[in-house]
Design a protein around this motif. Structure first.
Motif, mmCIF file in Angstrom:
data_model
loop_
_atom_site.group_PDB
_atom_site.id
_atom_site.type_symbol
_atom_site.label_atom_id
_atom_site.label_comp_id
_atom_site.label_asym_id
_atom_site.label_seq_id
_atom_site.Cartn_x
_atom_site.Cartn_y
_atom_site.Cartn_z
ATOM 1 N N TYR A 100 0.851 -1.181 0.000
ATOM 2 C CA TYR A 100 0.000 0.000 0.000
ATOM 3 C C TYR A 100 0.892 1.237 0.000
ATOM 4 C CZ TYR A 100 0.966 0.612 5.005
ATOM 5 O OH TYR A 100 1.584 0.822 6.219
ATOM 6 N N ARG A 101 0.297 2.378 -0.318
ATOM 7 C CA ARG A 101 1.061 3.627 -0.367
ATOM 8 C C ARG A 101 0.896 4.367 0.951
ATOM 9 N NH1 ARG A 101 1.040 8.297 -5.092
ATOM 10 N NH2 ARG A 101 2.198 9.870 -3.903
ATOM 11 N N LEU A 102 2.027 4.739 1.527
ATOM 12 C CA LEU A 102 2.006 5.454 2.802
ATOM 13 C C LEU A 102 1.445 6.871 2.640
ATOM 14 C CD1 LEU A 102 5.408 4.631 4.551
ATOM 15 C CD2 LEU A 102 3.141 4.019 5.352
ATOM 16 N N ASP A 103 0.840 7.352 3.700
ATOM 17 C CA ASP A 103 0.422 8.745 3.767
ATOM 18 C C ASP A 103 1.660 9.582 4.114
ATOM 19 O OD1 ASP A 103 -0.753 11.187 4.184
ATOM 20 O OD2 ASP A 103 -1.819 10.622 6.012
ATOM 21 N N THR A 104 2.075 10.456 3.198
ATOM 22 C CA THR A 104 3.295 11.250 3.407
ATOM 23 C C THR A 104 2.991 12.738 3.387
ATOM 24 O OG1 THR A 104 3.789 11.172 1.026
ATOM 25 C CG2 THR A 104 4.783 9.466 2.417
ATOM 26 N N ARG A 105 1.838 13.128 3.907
ATOM 27 C CA ARG A 105 1.450 14.540 3.872
ATOM 28 C C ARG A 105 2.179 15.379 4.911
ATOM 29 N NH1 ARG A 105 -4.340 14.637 5.331
ATOM 30 N NH2 ARG A 105 -3.695 12.825 6.555
ATOM 31 N N PHE A 106 2.716 14.733 5.946
ATOM 32 C CA PHE A 106 3.299 15.480 7.048
ATOM 33 C C PHE A 106 4.717 14.983 7.316
ATOM 34 C CE2 PHE A 106 -1.271 15.252 7.647
ATOM 35 C CZ PHE A 106 -1.613 16.591 7.788
ATOM 36 N N ARG A 107 5.620 15.934 7.555
ATOM 37 C CA ARG A 107 7.003 15.564 7.843
ATOM 38 C C ARG A 107 7.111 15.055 9.282
ATOM 39 N NH1 ARG A 107 9.181 18.937 11.338
ATOM 40 N NH2 ARG A 107 8.056 20.872 11.684
ATOM 41 N N GLY A 108 8.233 14.422 9.555
ATOM 42 C CA GLY A 108 8.490 13.918 10.898
ATOM 43 C C GLY A 108 8.825 12.439 10.877
ATOM 44 N N ALA A 109 9.105 11.899 12.056
ATOM 45 C CA ALA A 109 9.352 10.464 12.216
ATOM 46 C C ALA A 109 8.051 9.840 12.712
ATOM 47 C CB ALA A 109 10.484 10.219 13.204
ATOM 48 N N HIS A 110 7.408 9.078 11.853
ATOM 49 C CA HIS A 110 6.068 8.572 12.146
ATOM 50 C C HIS A 110 6.100 7.069 12.386
ATOM 51 C CE1 HIS A 110 4.445 12.446 10.941
ATOM 52 N NE2 HIS A 110 5.116 12.354 9.816
ATOM 53 N N ALA A 114 11.548 29.564 15.545
ATOM 54 C CA ALA A 114 10.375 28.742 15.832
ATOM 55 C C ALA A 114 9.500 29.363 16.913
ATOM 56 C CB ALA A 114 10.824 27.341 16.259
ATOM 57 N N SER A 115 10.114 30.102 17.834
ATOM 58 C CA SER A 115 9.345 30.713 18.913
ATOM 59 C C SER A 115 8.286 31.665 18.374
ATOM 60 C CB SER A 115 10.280 31.461 19.868
ATOM 61 O OG SER A 115 11.253 30.600 20.398
ATOM 62 N N PHE A 146 4.445 27.484 9.637
ATOM 63 C CA PHE A 146 5.680 26.880 10.141
ATOM 64 C C PHE A 146 6.185 25.810 9.184
ATOM 65 C CE2 PHE A 146 7.923 23.777 12.912
ATOM 66 C CZ PHE A 146 8.967 24.610 13.309
ATOM 67 N N GLU A 147 5.287 25.005 8.636
ATOM 68 C CA GLU A 147 5.711 23.969 7.697
ATOM 69 C C GLU A 147 6.306 24.589 6.443
ATOM 70 O OE1 GLU A 147 5.854 20.826 8.433
ATOM 71 O OE2 GLU A 147 5.015 21.287 10.403
ATOM 72 N N TRP A 148 5.731 25.692 5.971
ATOM 73 C CA TRP A 148 6.293 26.385 4.808
ATOM 74 C C TRP A 148 7.693 26.884 5.137
ATOM 75 C CZ3 TRP A 148 8.386 30.940 3.242
ATOM 76 C CH2 TRP A 148 8.383 31.238 1.884
ATOM 77 N N ALA A 149 7.865 27.446 6.319
ATOM 78 C CA ALA A 149 9.174 27.966 6.711
ATOM 79 C C ALA A 149 10.205 26.847 6.812
ATOM 80 C CB ALA A 149 9.059 28.708 8.041
ATOM 81 N N VAL A 150 9.817 25.697 7.358
ATOM 82 C CA VAL A 150 10.747 24.567 7.465
ATOM 83 C C VAL A 150 11.180 24.109 6.079
ATOM 84 C CG1 VAL A 150 10.972 22.150 8.168
ATOM 85 C CG2 VAL A 150 9.881 23.798 9.695
ATOM 86 N N PHE A 153 12.627 16.917 12.238
ATOM 87 C CA PHE A 153 12.244 16.957 13.645
ATOM 88 C C PHE A 153 12.039 18.389 14.151
ATOM 89 C CE2 PHE A 153 14.628 13.055 12.963
ATOM 90 C CZ PHE A 153 13.833 12.106 13.578
ATOM 91 N N ALA A 154 12.022 19.367 13.248
ATOM 92 C CA ALA A 154 11.854 20.759 13.664
ATOM 93 C C ALA A 154 10.544 20.930 14.419
ATOM 94 C CB ALA A 154 11.883 21.685 12.447
ATOM 95 N N ARG A 155 10.593 21.704 15.485
ATOM 96 C CA ARG A 155 9.428 21.871 16.354
ATOM 97 C C ARG A 155 9.141 23.345 16.562
ATOM 98 N NH1 ARG A 155 11.686 18.541 21.339
ATOM 99 N NH2 ARG A 155 10.369 20.077 22.378
ATOM 100 N N SER A 156 7.861 23.690 16.527
ATOM 101 C CA SER A 156 7.488 25.086 16.754
ATOM 102 C C SER A 156 7.615 25.475 18.221
ATOM 103 C CB SER A 156 6.051 25.339 16.276
ATOM 104 O OG SER A 156 5.137 24.507 16.974
ATOM 105 N N ASP A 157 7.793 24.495 19.109
ATOM 106 C CA ASP A 157 7.989 24.815 20.524
ATOM 107 C C ASP A 157 9.468 24.834 20.896
ATOM 108 O OD1 ASP A 157 8.507 22.145 20.282
ATOM 109 O OD2 ASP A 157 7.330 21.518 22.021
#
Length: 452
Positions: free
Chosen positions: A137-147, A256-257, A285-289, A338-342
């Motif tokens: 099957y094809r993975l959902d890759t809409r969001f970055r990160g370690a899933h 990010a702050s 934030f995702e656009w900036a990353v 792994f960039a985080r807005s916090d």
């Protein structure tokens, strides 16, 4: 090999099963009303079907082993990644009719439910191990990160569809989704000379003539660096390998702050207006990353060393690390996954990164800052303009099409106010929304400075 263990949920009746139970109760009542024994037989039969289905599903044993493979092993947002699930039946009985699905933690979606093909029973006297069944099957890759992906979930049902039971097999496996990287045009930027007293036009490559050595193409290399004579000679894609890289370092700052504060303000405004904010995804934030990764890869391909600061929590990333081509691109993208807005950083951290780049470069380093369009964002990076040969700031707001006409005007006004403060401090400031195209903005940056 030991029999695989499954995480088991208790069986439950389906709507059809509960319907038969209700029908049997009605039939028992009608037996008392009409005093007809035939209705009692019917009531017993209606009750026996869901009870038998419940017992069948509860007693049915399934022993599956599950392994996964991702092709490719990691990818960028929106890239096609195929998951192959290898399933083996270690039970002695043929697997019953079932439906399988691969679970995934939010914000990713699980795979679409699909029928599990019948797997023959296993006997150790005939074969060493059960035959493999491949499910893709094809993975959902809409969001970055370690899933985390998994577990493998099988839903059993009886032949009458009156009861179901869910079984989970296999461990969780992690797939890494990196931010999207856009190819940026080669432009000229005005950078200062070593003494800072004169401005000169300088292309984003290493200074002076350099010897060219060809090497094999690696993922992340710019196509502009392809060395066609060497490619024709060796019969495979070759790229230019500079004998020595540009000794100039560039600093890319992601505040990010400021994005966290902007998201909090947007969430408060949305709650006041009766709209729930999506805590899982901040488009600005995702656009900036993604933009940080694109600029970083572009600068490395053009000979710069790159320092990243502000995208990760303090202590999780060494801001003194200098990323260089050809392997720095993949390291940068893995870090940005792994960039985080916090990731709260003091402005002194930004200053320290620029000062460190100044110590290792003959010129004042170029600084590219990405800040949110929120009051106070300019104050956190204002003084860095005087420490940079070429300070460029991207003031990022939410998509302009969101929030209606009034919301779009408010976003534009906030971005203009932050950009005006930055320009007054010496920055080249670009106002952009999360729905803008970065390659066009990057090209406009060169055009605006009057350099062809």
């Amino acid at each position: 090999m030991a029999e695989p263990r499954a995480s088991r949920n208790l069986p439950r009746l389906t709507v059809r099963g509960w319907g038969l139970v209700a029908a049997s109760l009605v039939a028992f009542v009608l037996t008392q009303v009409f005093r007809r024994q035939e209705i009692a037989y019917l009531a017993c039969f209606l009750l026996a079907v869901p009870v038998a289905a419940f017992v069948w599903v509860a007693a049915r044993r399934v022993a599956l082993s599950v392994r996964r493979r991702f092709t490719p092993e990691s990818g960028s947002v929106g890239q096609a990644i195929t998951a192959t699930v290898f399933v083996q039946n270690w039970g002695t009985m043929r697997t019953p009719a079932a439906v399988w699905v691969e679970r995934a933690d939010a914000p990713l979606r699980a795979s679409e439910p699909a029928p599990l093909p019948p797997l023959p029973g296993y006997s150790s006297s005939t074969i060493d191990e059960p035959a493999l069944s491949l499910l893709r099957y094809r993975l959902d890759t809409r969001f970055r990160g370690a899933h985390p992906i998994g577990p493998f979930e099988v839903t059993l049902t009886d032949p009458f569809g009156c009861a179901v039971r869910r079984l989970r097999f296999g461990d969780l496996e992690t797939v890494l989704i990196t931010p999207t990287v856009y190819e940026l045009a080669r432009i000229d930027l005005r950078l200062s000379t070593g003494d800072g007293a004169e401005q000169m036009s300088r292309r984003l490559v290493g200074a002076g003539e350099q010897d060219v050595i060809a090497r094999k193409y690696l993922p992340g290399d710019s196509i502009r660096r392809v060395h066609w004579p060497a490619t024709a000679k060796h019969g495979e894609l070759m790229v230019r390998q500079d004998d020595q890289r540009n000794d100039q370092d560039a600093v890319i700052l992601l505040d990010a702050s400021s994005f966290a504060a902007a998201a909090e303000a947007a969430g408060a405004a949305g709650a006041a207006g009766g709209h729930a904010a999506n805590a899982e995804y901040d488009p600005a934030f995702e656009w900036a990353v993604s933009a940080v990764g694109s600029v970083a890869v572009h600068l490395m391909n053009e000979g710069y060393g790159v320092r990243l600061v502000g995208h990760s929590a303090v202590g999780e990333h060494d801001d003194e690390t200098v990323f260089t081509a050809p392997h720095g691109a993949s390291l940068v993208l893995r870090s940005l996954a792994f960039a985080r807005s916090d990731a709260l950083h003091d402005p002194l951290d930004f200053r320290a990164a620029v000062e460190q780049a100044s110590l290792t470069s003959p010129d004042a380093p170029p600084v590219f800052a990405f800040v949110a369009a929120i009051p106070g964002a300019a104050e956190r990076v204002r003084e860095l303009a005087g420490m940079s040969s070429h300070p460029v700031a991207f003031v990022v707001s939410e998509p302009r099409r969101s929030g209606g006409r009034e919301g779009g005007r408010a976003k534009a006004a906030a971005a203009s106010a932050v950009a005006a403060e930055l320009r007054a401090s010496g920055w080249t400031a670009l106002e952009c929304g999360a729905d803008d195209a970065l390659p066009a903005l990057w090209k406009a940056l060169g055009d605006a400075r009057g350099i062809s």
